[in-house]
Design a protein around this motif. Structure first.
Motif, short mmCIF file in Angstrom:
data_model
loop_
_atom_site.label_atom_id
_atom_site.label_comp_id
_atom_site.label_asym_id
_atom_site.label_seq_id
_atom_site.Cartn_x
_atom_site.Cartn_y
_atom_site.Cartn_z
N MET A 1 18.36 -53.53 26.78
CA MET A 1 17.77 -53.59 28.13
C MET A 1 18.38 -54.75 28.92
O MET A 1 18.62 -55.82 28.37
N GLU A 2 18.60 -54.49 30.22
CA GLU A 2 19.15 -55.54 31.09
C GLU A 2 18.14 -56.69 31.18
O GLU A 2 16.96 -56.46 31.42
N GLU A 3 18.61 -57.92 30.97
CA GLU A 3 17.67 -59.05 30.96
C GLU A 3 17.18 -59.43 32.37
O GLU A 3 16.05 -59.85 32.55
N HIS A 4 18.09 -59.26 33.36
CA HIS A 4 17.71 -59.66 34.72
C HIS A 4 17.79 -58.46 35.67
O HIS A 4 18.79 -57.75 35.66
N LYS A 5 16.75 -58.27 36.47
CA LYS A 5 16.73 -57.13 37.41
C LYS A 5 16.64 -57.63 38.84
O LYS A 5 15.78 -58.47 39.15
N LEU A 6 17.48 -57.07 39.69
CA LEU A 6 17.46 -57.41 41.11
C LEU A 6 16.23 -56.77 41.76
O LEU A 6 15.98 -55.59 41.57
N THR A 7 15.47 -57.55 42.53
CA THR A 7 14.21 -57.06 43.10
C THR A 7 14.06 -57.48 44.55
O THR A 7 14.25 -58.67 44.86
N PRO A 8 13.69 -56.57 45.45
CA PRO A 8 13.47 -56.98 46.85
C PRO A 8 12.16 -57.73 46.99
O PRO A 8 11.22 -57.51 46.23
N THR A 9 12.07 -58.61 47.98
CA THR A 9 10.79 -59.29 48.26
C THR A 9 10.39 -58.97 49.70
O THR A 9 11.19 -58.42 50.47
N LEU A 10 9.16 -59.33 50.06
CA LEU A 10 8.59 -58.84 51.31
C LEU A 10 9.20 -59.43 52.58
O LEU A 10 8.95 -58.91 53.67
N ASP A 11 9.98 -60.50 52.50
CA ASP A 11 10.61 -61.01 53.72
C ASP A 11 12.02 -60.43 53.91
O ASP A 11 12.76 -60.85 54.78
N GLY A 12 12.40 -59.48 53.04
CA GLY A 12 13.69 -58.83 53.19
C GLY A 12 14.78 -59.44 52.31
O GLY A 12 15.87 -58.89 52.17
N SER A 13 14.47 -60.60 51.70
CA SER A 13 15.46 -61.21 50.80
C SER A 13 15.22 -60.70 49.37
O SER A 13 14.22 -60.04 49.10
N PHE A 14 16.16 -61.03 48.48
CA PHE A 14 16.08 -60.50 47.12
C PHE A 14 15.83 -61.60 46.10
O PHE A 14 16.15 -62.76 46.33
N THR A 15 15.25 -61.18 44.98
CA THR A 15 15.10 -62.12 43.87
C THR A 15 15.49 -61.41 42.58
O THR A 15 15.94 -60.26 42.60
N ILE A 16 15.33 -62.12 41.48
CA ILE A 16 15.66 -61.56 40.17
C ILE A 16 14.38 -61.58 39.34
O ILE A 16 13.61 -62.55 39.40
N PHE A 17 14.17 -60.51 38.58
CA PHE A 17 13.04 -60.49 37.65
C PHE A 17 13.60 -60.68 36.24
O PHE A 17 14.56 -60.02 35.84
N SER A 18 13.02 -61.62 35.51
CA SER A 18 13.48 -61.89 34.14
C SER A 18 12.60 -61.12 33.14
O SER A 18 11.39 -61.33 33.08
N GLU A 19 13.25 -60.23 32.38
CA GLU A 19 12.52 -59.46 31.36
C GLU A 19 12.08 -60.40 30.23
O GLU A 19 10.99 -60.27 29.69
N ARG A 20 12.93 -61.36 29.91
CA ARG A 20 12.61 -62.31 28.82
C ARG A 20 11.30 -63.05 29.09
O ARG A 20 10.46 -63.18 28.23
N PHE A 21 11.14 -63.53 30.34
CA PHE A 21 9.95 -64.32 30.65
C PHE A 21 8.88 -63.52 31.42
O PHE A 21 7.83 -64.06 31.74
N GLN A 22 9.22 -62.26 31.71
CA GLN A 22 8.29 -61.42 32.48
C GLN A 22 7.84 -62.14 33.76
O GLN A 22 6.65 -62.25 34.05
N ALA A 23 8.83 -62.67 34.47
CA ALA A 23 8.52 -63.43 35.68
C ALA A 23 9.66 -63.28 36.68
O ALA A 23 10.82 -63.13 36.30
N GLY A 24 9.28 -63.35 37.98
CA GLY A 24 10.29 -63.31 39.03
C GLY A 24 10.79 -64.72 39.31
O GLY A 24 10.07 -65.69 39.08
N PHE A 25 12.01 -64.82 39.81
CA PHE A 25 12.57 -66.14 40.12
C PHE A 25 11.88 -66.76 41.35
O PHE A 25 11.93 -67.96 41.54
N HIS A 26 11.31 -65.88 42.19
CA HIS A 26 10.67 -66.38 43.42
C HIS A 26 9.39 -65.58 43.66
O HIS A 26 9.14 -64.58 43.00
#
Ligand SMILES: C[S@@+](CC[C@H](N)C(=O)[O-])C[C@H]1O[C@@H](n2cnc3c(N)ncnc32)[C@H](O)[C@@H]1O
Length: 217
Positions: A1-26
């Motif tokens: 499984m990919e460890e990091h997933k690209l994820t959109p956020t509500l202001d239009g910018s993007f963040t990364i979701f970490s599968e290892r820590f089950q947490a978003g970078f922002h």
């Protein structure tokens, strides 16, 4: 499984979701807005407004490099001298970095150079270094005047918020040095005070009531 997933956020910018820590970078409310408010406005802009034009910045958790890109842009537009060092244990893969920066609404021409472990001189006045290491076993042999404490939240990685880790920041910071963090947990603020910081709770970005600024006095 990919460890990091690209994820959109509500202001239009993007963040990364970490599968290892089950947490978003922002914050999912807005990566860019969170970074701008907590780290640029309350940290870098505050320090530069106090008259400090020589910024020595240490970041815990380099992640996507968003804080670093915004800080470098700020330093360029405000004619600051900046030595930025950032620690990261799980550096993103080149394809993920490229994908993220292609999608971002802001253009940052230097981003590729930041993900390289060697010290880079972006301009005569701005240097950057990515330290590929584990913060839990790292000692800062340097004296920053600004620290971005941007680890994953306590619920995902409580060990990063242990007072031993915060103490390393206090000892290395210069007198009147500043630590900023999105974290507003009571225990974190009590630990900062115990160590000798003067602590302020400031209004957070959308979705977050408060964030923290601590000054070494
Ligand atoms: C909240 S994210 C940082 C976001 C980042 N400042 C940005 O602008 O994108 C937390 C980061 O801490 C990193 N991390 C987790 N454990 C670590 C450790 N023990 N040492 C260093 N970095 C760690 C994670 O990989 C993640 O990139």
């Amino acid at each position: 499984m990919e460890e990091h997933k690209l994820t959109p956020t509500l202001d239009g910018s993007f963040t990364i979701f970490s599968e290892r820590f089950q947490a978003g970078f922002h914050s999912h409310f807005g990566a860019l807005s969170e970074s701008q408010k907590v780290y640029i406005e309350y940290g870098l802009n505050f320090l530069s407004n106090s008259g400090q034009k020589d910024i020595r910045l240490f970041e815990i958790g380099f992640g996507s490099g968003l804080n670093a890109c915004l800080s470098i842009q700020f330093a360029l537009s405000h004619n600051l001298q900046m030595d930025y060092r950032s620690i990261e244990q799980y550096v993103l893969r080149q394809e993920q970095i490229d994908q993220l920066y292609e999608l971002e609404q802001f253009h940052f021409p230097y981003y590729k150079r930041l993900f390289n472990e060697k010290k880079v001189e972006l301009t005569k006045y701005i240097q950057f270094q990515l330290i590929h290491a584990d913060w839990l076993h790292y000692l800062i042999h340097w004296n920053p005047n600004l620290i971005y404490y941007d680890a994953f939240a306590h619920s995902s990685q409580s060990e990063m918020w242990d007072i031993k880790q915060i103490e390393k920041c206090y000892s290395s910071l210069t007198h009147q040095g500043i630590l900023v963090s999105f974290c507003s947990k009571g225990q974190f603020k009590r630990d900062l005070k115990t160590l000798g910081f003067t602590v302020e709770s400031l209004p957070g970005p959308r979705g977050k009531r408060e964030v923290t600024r601590a000054i070494k006095t």
